[in-house]
Design a protein around this motif. Structure first.
Motif, PDB file in Angstrom:
ATOM      1  N   TYR A  59       0.861  -1.182   0.000  1.00 27.10           N
ATOM      2  CA  TYR A  59       0.000   0.000   0.000  1.00 27.10           C
ATOM      3  C   TYR A  59       0.899   1.233   0.000  1.00 27.10           C
ATOM      4  O   TYR A  59       2.120   1.145   0.228  1.00 27.10           O
ATOM      5  N   VAL A  60       0.289   2.392  -0.214  1.00 31.07           N
ATOM      6  CA  VAL A  60       0.973   3.670  -0.028  1.00 31.07           C
ATOM      7  C   VAL A  60       0.366   4.335   1.193  1.00 31.07           C
ATOM      8  O   VAL A  60      -0.848   4.535   1.264  1.00 31.07           O
ATOM      9  N   LEU A  61       1.218   4.652   2.172  1.00 35.84           N
ATOM     10  CA  LEU A  61       0.779   5.309   3.402  1.00 35.84           C
ATOM     11  C   LEU A  61       1.111   6.793   3.314  1.00 35.84           C
ATOM     12  O   LEU A  61       2.261   7.165   3.034  1.00 35.84           O
ATOM     13  N   THR A  62       0.099   7.641   3.565  1.00 38.30           N
ATOM     14  CA  THR A  62       0.299   9.090   3.552  1.00 38.30           C
ATOM     15  C   THR A  62      -0.062   9.658   4.915  1.00 38.30           C
ATOM     16  O   THR A  62      -1.165   9.420   5.418  1.00 38.30           O
ATOM     17  N   VAL A  63       0.889  10.383   5.523  1.00 39.80           N
ATOM     18  CA  VAL A  63       0.685  11.025   6.830  1.00 39.80           C
ATOM     19  C   VAL A  63       1.220  12.448   6.751  1.00 39.80           C
ATOM     20  O   VAL A  63       2.386  12.655   6.386  1.00 39.80           O
ATOM     21  N   ASP A  64       0.361  13.417   7.087  1.00 38.26           N
ATOM     22  CA  ASP A  64       0.781  14.830   7.097  1.00 38.26           C
ATOM     23  C   ASP A  64       1.451  15.240   5.786  1.00 38.26           C
ATOM     24  O   ASP A  64       2.470  15.956   5.779  1.00 38.26           O
ATOM     25  N   GLY A  65       0.925  14.750   4.681  1.00 38.43           N
ATOM     26  CA  GLY A  65       1.433  15.148   3.381  1.00 38.43           C
ATOM     27  C   GLY A  65       2.644  14.369   2.897  1.00 38.43           C
ATOM     28  O   GLY A  65       3.097  14.572   1.764  1.00 38.43           O
ATOM     29  N   THR A  66       3.178  13.487   3.734  1.00 34.70           N
ATOM     30  CA  THR A  66       4.325  12.661   3.337  1.00 34.70           C
ATOM     31  C   THR A  66       3.844  11.260   2.983  1.00 34.70           C
ATOM     32  O   THR A  66       3.124  10.635   3.770  1.00 34.70           O
ATOM     33  N   ALA A  67       4.241  10.760   1.822  1.00 32.95           N
ATOM     34  CA  ALA A  67       3.774   9.455   1.361  1.00 32.95           C
ATOM     35  C   ALA A  67       4.946   8.482   1.255  1.00 32.95           C
ATOM     36  O   ALA A  67       6.080   8.872   0.948  1.00 32.95           O
ATOM     37  N   GLU A  68       4.648   7.216   1.519  1.00 33.36           N
ATOM     38  CA  GLU A  68       5.662   6.167   1.386  1.00 33.36           C
ATOM     39  C   GLU A  68       4.991   4.878   0.952  1.00 33.36           C
ATOM     40  O   GLU A  68       3.979   4.476   1.521  1.00 33.36           O
ATOM     41  N   ARG A  69       5.578   4.231  -0.060  1.00 34.79           N
ATOM     42  CA  ARG A  69       5.103   2.913  -0.475  1.00 34.79           C
ATOM     43  C   ARG A  69       5.684   1.890   0.500  1.00 34.79           C
ATOM     44  O   ARG A  69       6.881   1.882   0.777  1.00 34.79           O
ATOM     45  N   GLN A  70       4.830   1.014   1.034  1.00 36.62           N
ATOM     46  CA  GLN A  70       5.268   0.078   2.061  1.00 36.62           C
ATOM     47  C   GLN A  70       4.805  -1.344   1.759  1.00 36.62           C
ATOM     48  O   GLN A  70       3.803  -1.560   1.070  1.00 36.62           O
ATOM     49  N   GLN A 105      -8.445  12.963  22.737  1.00 38.58           N
ATOM     50  CA  GLN A 105      -8.832  12.956  21.326  1.00 38.58           C
ATOM     51  C   GLN A 105      -7.595  12.706  20.461  1.00 38.58           C
ATOM     52  O   GLN A 105      -7.160  13.560  19.698  1.00 38.58           O
ATOM     53  N   ALA A 106      -7.037  11.517  20.615  1.00 39.17           N
ATOM     54  CA  ALA A 106      -5.809  11.182  19.899  1.00 39.17           C
ATOM     55  C   ALA A 106      -5.725   9.681  19.702  1.00 39.17           C
ATOM     56  O   ALA A 106      -6.346   8.904  20.437  1.00 39.17           O
ATOM     57  N   LEU A 107      -4.946   9.278  18.697  1.00 37.62           N
ATOM     58  CA  LEU A 107      -4.739   7.875  18.376  1.00 37.62           C
ATOM     59  C   LEU A 107      -3.243   7.627  18.202  1.00 37.62           C
ATOM     60  O   LEU A 107      -2.501   8.511  17.772  1.00 37.62           O
ATOM     61  N   ALA A 108      -2.815   6.423  18.554  1.00 39.09           N
ATOM     62  CA  ALA A 108      -1.449   5.991  18.272  1.00 39.09           C
ATOM     63  C   ALA A 108      -1.494   5.005  17.107  1.00 39.09           C
ATOM     64  O   ALA A 108      -2.393   4.170  17.034  1.00 39.09           O
ATOM     65  N   TRP A 109      -0.534   5.105  16.192  1.00 39.74           N
ATOM     66  CA  TRP A 109      -0.522   4.181  15.061  1.00 39.74           C
ATOM     67  C   TRP A 109       0.855   3.553  14.890  1.00 39.74           C
ATOM     68  O   TRP A 109       1.880   4.162  15.195  1.00 39.74           O
ATOM     69  N   PHE A 110       0.846   2.316  14.428  1.00 35.90           N
ATOM     70  CA  PHE A 110       2.070   1.544  14.244  1.00 35.90           C
ATOM     71  C   PHE A 110       1.972   0.735  12.961  1.00 35.90           C
ATOM     72  O   PHE A 110       0.936   0.133  12.677  1.00 35.90           O
ATOM     73  N   VAL A 111       3.055   0.693  12.216  1.00 35.52           N
ATOM     74  CA  VAL A 111       3.186  -0.219  11.081  1.00 35.52           C
ATOM     75  C   VAL A 111       3.965  -1.425  11.572  1.00 35.52           C
ATOM     76  O   VAL A 111       5.048  -1.294  12.151  1.00 35.52           O
ATOM     77  N   ARG A 112       3.442  -2.605  11.336  1.00 35.10           N
ATOM     78  CA  ARG A 112       4.098  -3.831  11.805  1.00 35.10           C
ATOM     79  C   ARG A 112       5.039  -4.379  10.733  1.00 35.10           C
ATOM     80  O   ARG A 112       4.630  -4.612   9.597  1.00 35.10           O
ATOM     81  N   GLY A 134      -3.903  13.496  15.961  1.00 34.06           N
ATOM     82  CA  GLY A 134      -4.799  14.330  16.742  1.00 34.06           C
ATOM     83  C   GLY A 134      -6.215  14.242  16.217  1.00 34.06           C
ATOM     84  O   GLY A 134      -6.520  13.444  15.311  1.00 34.06           O
ATOM     85  N   ASP A 135      -7.084  15.073  16.763  1.00 33.05           N
ATOM     86  CA  ASP A 135      -8.507  15.037  16.422  1.00 33.05           C
ATOM     87  C   ASP A 135      -8.747  15.267  14.941  1.00 33.05           C
ATOM     88  O   ASP A 135      -9.683  14.720  14.352  1.00 33.05           O
ATOM     89  N   ASP A 136      -7.892  16.077  14.306  1.00 36.42           N
ATOM     90  CA  ASP A 136      -8.090  16.394  12.884  1.00 36.42           C
ATOM     91  C   ASP A 136      -7.086  15.685  11.986  1.00 36.42           C
ATOM     92  O   ASP A 136      -6.997  15.964  10.790  1.00 36.42           O
ATOM     93  N   GLY A 137      -6.312  14.739  12.535  1.00 40.71           N
ATOM     94  CA  GLY A 137      -5.327  14.027  11.731  1.00 40.71           C
ATOM     95  C   GLY A 137      -5.909  12.785  11.079  1.00 40.71           C
ATOM     96  O   GLY A 137      -6.919  12.243  11.531  1.00 40.71           O
ATOM     97  N   GLU A 138      -5.267  12.338  10.005  1.00 42.22           N
ATOM     98  CA  GLU A 138      -5.709  11.129   9.309  1.00 42.22           C
ATOM     99  C   GLU A 138      -4.515  10.364   8.754  1.00 42.22           C
ATOM    100  O   GLU A 138      -3.515  10.956   8.351  1.00 42.22           O
ATOM    101  N   LEU A 139      -4.665   9.047   8.750  1.00 42.56           N
ATOM    102  CA  LEU A 139      -3.799   8.183   7.947  1.00 42.56           C
ATOM    103  C   LEU A 139      -4.557   7.891   6.655  1.00 42.56           C
ATOM    104  O   LEU A 139      -5.730   7.505   6.696  1.00 42.56           O
ATOM    105  N   VAL A 140      -3.894   8.061   5.531  1.00 41.00           N
ATOM    106  CA  VAL A 140      -4.509   7.733   4.237  1.00 41.00           C
ATOM    107  C   VAL A 140      -3.746   6.551   3.650  1.00 41.00           C
ATOM    108  O   VAL A 140      -2.529   6.633   3.452  1.00 41.00           O
ATOM    109  N   VAL A 141      -4.451   5.466   3.403  1.00 38.31           N
ATOM    110  CA  VAL A 141      -3.835   4.244   2.891  1.00 38.31           C
ATOM    111  C   VAL A 141      -4.426   3.959   1.513  1.00 38.31           C
ATOM    112  O   VAL A 141      -5.634   3.748   1.380  1.00 38.31           O
ATOM    113  N   THR A 142      -3.575   3.948   0.496  1.00 46.71           N
ATOM    114  CA  THR A 142      -3.996   3.591  -0.856  1.00 46.71           C
ATOM    115  C   THR A 142      -3.512   2.163  -1.124  1.00 46.71           C
ATOM    116  O   THR A 142      -2.299   1.905  -1.153  1.00 46.71           O
TER     117      THR A 142
END
Length: 303
Positions: free
Chosen positions: A186-197, A232-239, A257-265
């Motif tokens: 997939y491609v993971l995008t966080v805060d405008g930074t994308a990485e194929r993983q 109003q927060a989440l922790a995320w981890f890639v395994r 944070g409350d307005d943050g998102e992980l985008v997974v393509t």
């Protein structure tokens, strides 16, 4: 006209119920248990405790309230109303299972075996339910309101939203990856930074789930701070992100944070998203689809 309050008693089948379904008779169930070093008497004792707790909770419901009962297996087909008070008789996991189908209804987690299952979400014995219900008033126009006499925590939930409109919420955590936990691309995008993983999946955890799956991952990574249950927060981890000429391993953990998102393509066939360990209740995601994961708009209102 004020809406009539309804108590919804949520429970799950006991181990005895499931044993009798599988083995047909008590004698056969007893033989099966004995081969595993257990006794039927212990299973029957726990069954009776669960039945007794459900009866006590049902008896606590005022005569001017409606009462409905629903088993865990039927939650996805049950229609909850805004004015419902949800009485979950079971372990923490059953509260989490019910929460994904709720929208700000009050929830009371009840221990069916006094002193055995009290935990993060199950906070009360059956004997306490009558007092809680007595303290719950429903002023006209405010069905389901929680009076000051009852403390109600609003626990953060996590949600996944697919680009076709499907959604899934969870109280503890969401998993996105391959159903067999093999490599997912997939491609993971966080805060405008994308990485194929390529990895064995993503875990996105709330503060309520911070004592479970994510706690194990955080411990292995040096003790990353995890959010609190009402934060109003989440922790995320890639395994197990795999670095290769085509895939990276830089974006592997963080906080939303409350307005943050992980985008997974998605760049694999048939990945899945499920919450709170319920793999049977899941979303399936195919190549090219986009999944957005963030803080859910809904909260679990837990007494």
């Amino acid at each position: 006209m004020a809406l009539r309050t309804r108590a919804v008693l949520v429970h799950r089948r006991t181990e005895l119920d499931e044993l009798l379904d599988r083995h047909a008779t008590r004698g056969q169930a007893e033989f099966f248990l004995r081969t595993r070093g257990r006794t039927l008497a212990d299973v029957e004792s726990r069954h009776e405790a669960a039945v007794s707790a459900r009866r006590a909770v049902a008896a606590s419901v005022p005569s001017d309230w409606a009462l409905a009962e629903v088993e865990r297996a039927d939650l996805d087909r049950f229609l909850f109303a805004p004015e419902d008070v949800v009485l979950v008789v079971g372990q923490d996991g059953l509260v989490a299972n019910a929460a994904k189908y709720l929208d700000r209804q009050l929830v009371v987690g009840v221990d069916p075996e006094p002193g055995t299952n009290l935990g993060v979400l199950v906070r009360h014995d059956a004997d306490a339910v009558a007092g809680i219900i007595a303290a719950l008033t429903n002023p006209p126009g405010r069905a389901g309101a929680a009076p000051s006499a009852v403390r109600c925590d609003e626990l953060t939930m996590v949600r996944a939203r697919l680009d076709d409109g499907q959604e899934l919420r969870a109280v503890n955590e969401l998993f996105l990856g391959h159903a067999s936990h093999q490599s997912a691309r997939y491609v993971l995008t966080v805060d405008g930074t994308a990485e194929r993983q390529s990895s064995s999946g993503l875990i996105v955890s709330t503060g309520t789930g911070a004592t479970g799956w994510s706690a194990s991952i955080a411990h292995d990574r040096g003790g990353r701070r995890l959010p609190g249950p009402t934060e109003q927060a989440l922790a995320w981890f890639v395994r197990e992100a795999w670095p290769s000429p085509a895939t990276g391993a830089t974006l592997t953990e963080g906080m939303l944070g409350d307005d943050g998102e992980l985008v997974v393509t998605v760049q694999s066939d048939r990945l899945v998203v499920f919450g709170d360990g319920m793999e049977g209740d899941r979303l399936e995601v195919s190549w090219g689809q986009e999944v957005r994961i963030g803080v859910a708009e809904r909260r679990l209102r837990l007494v």
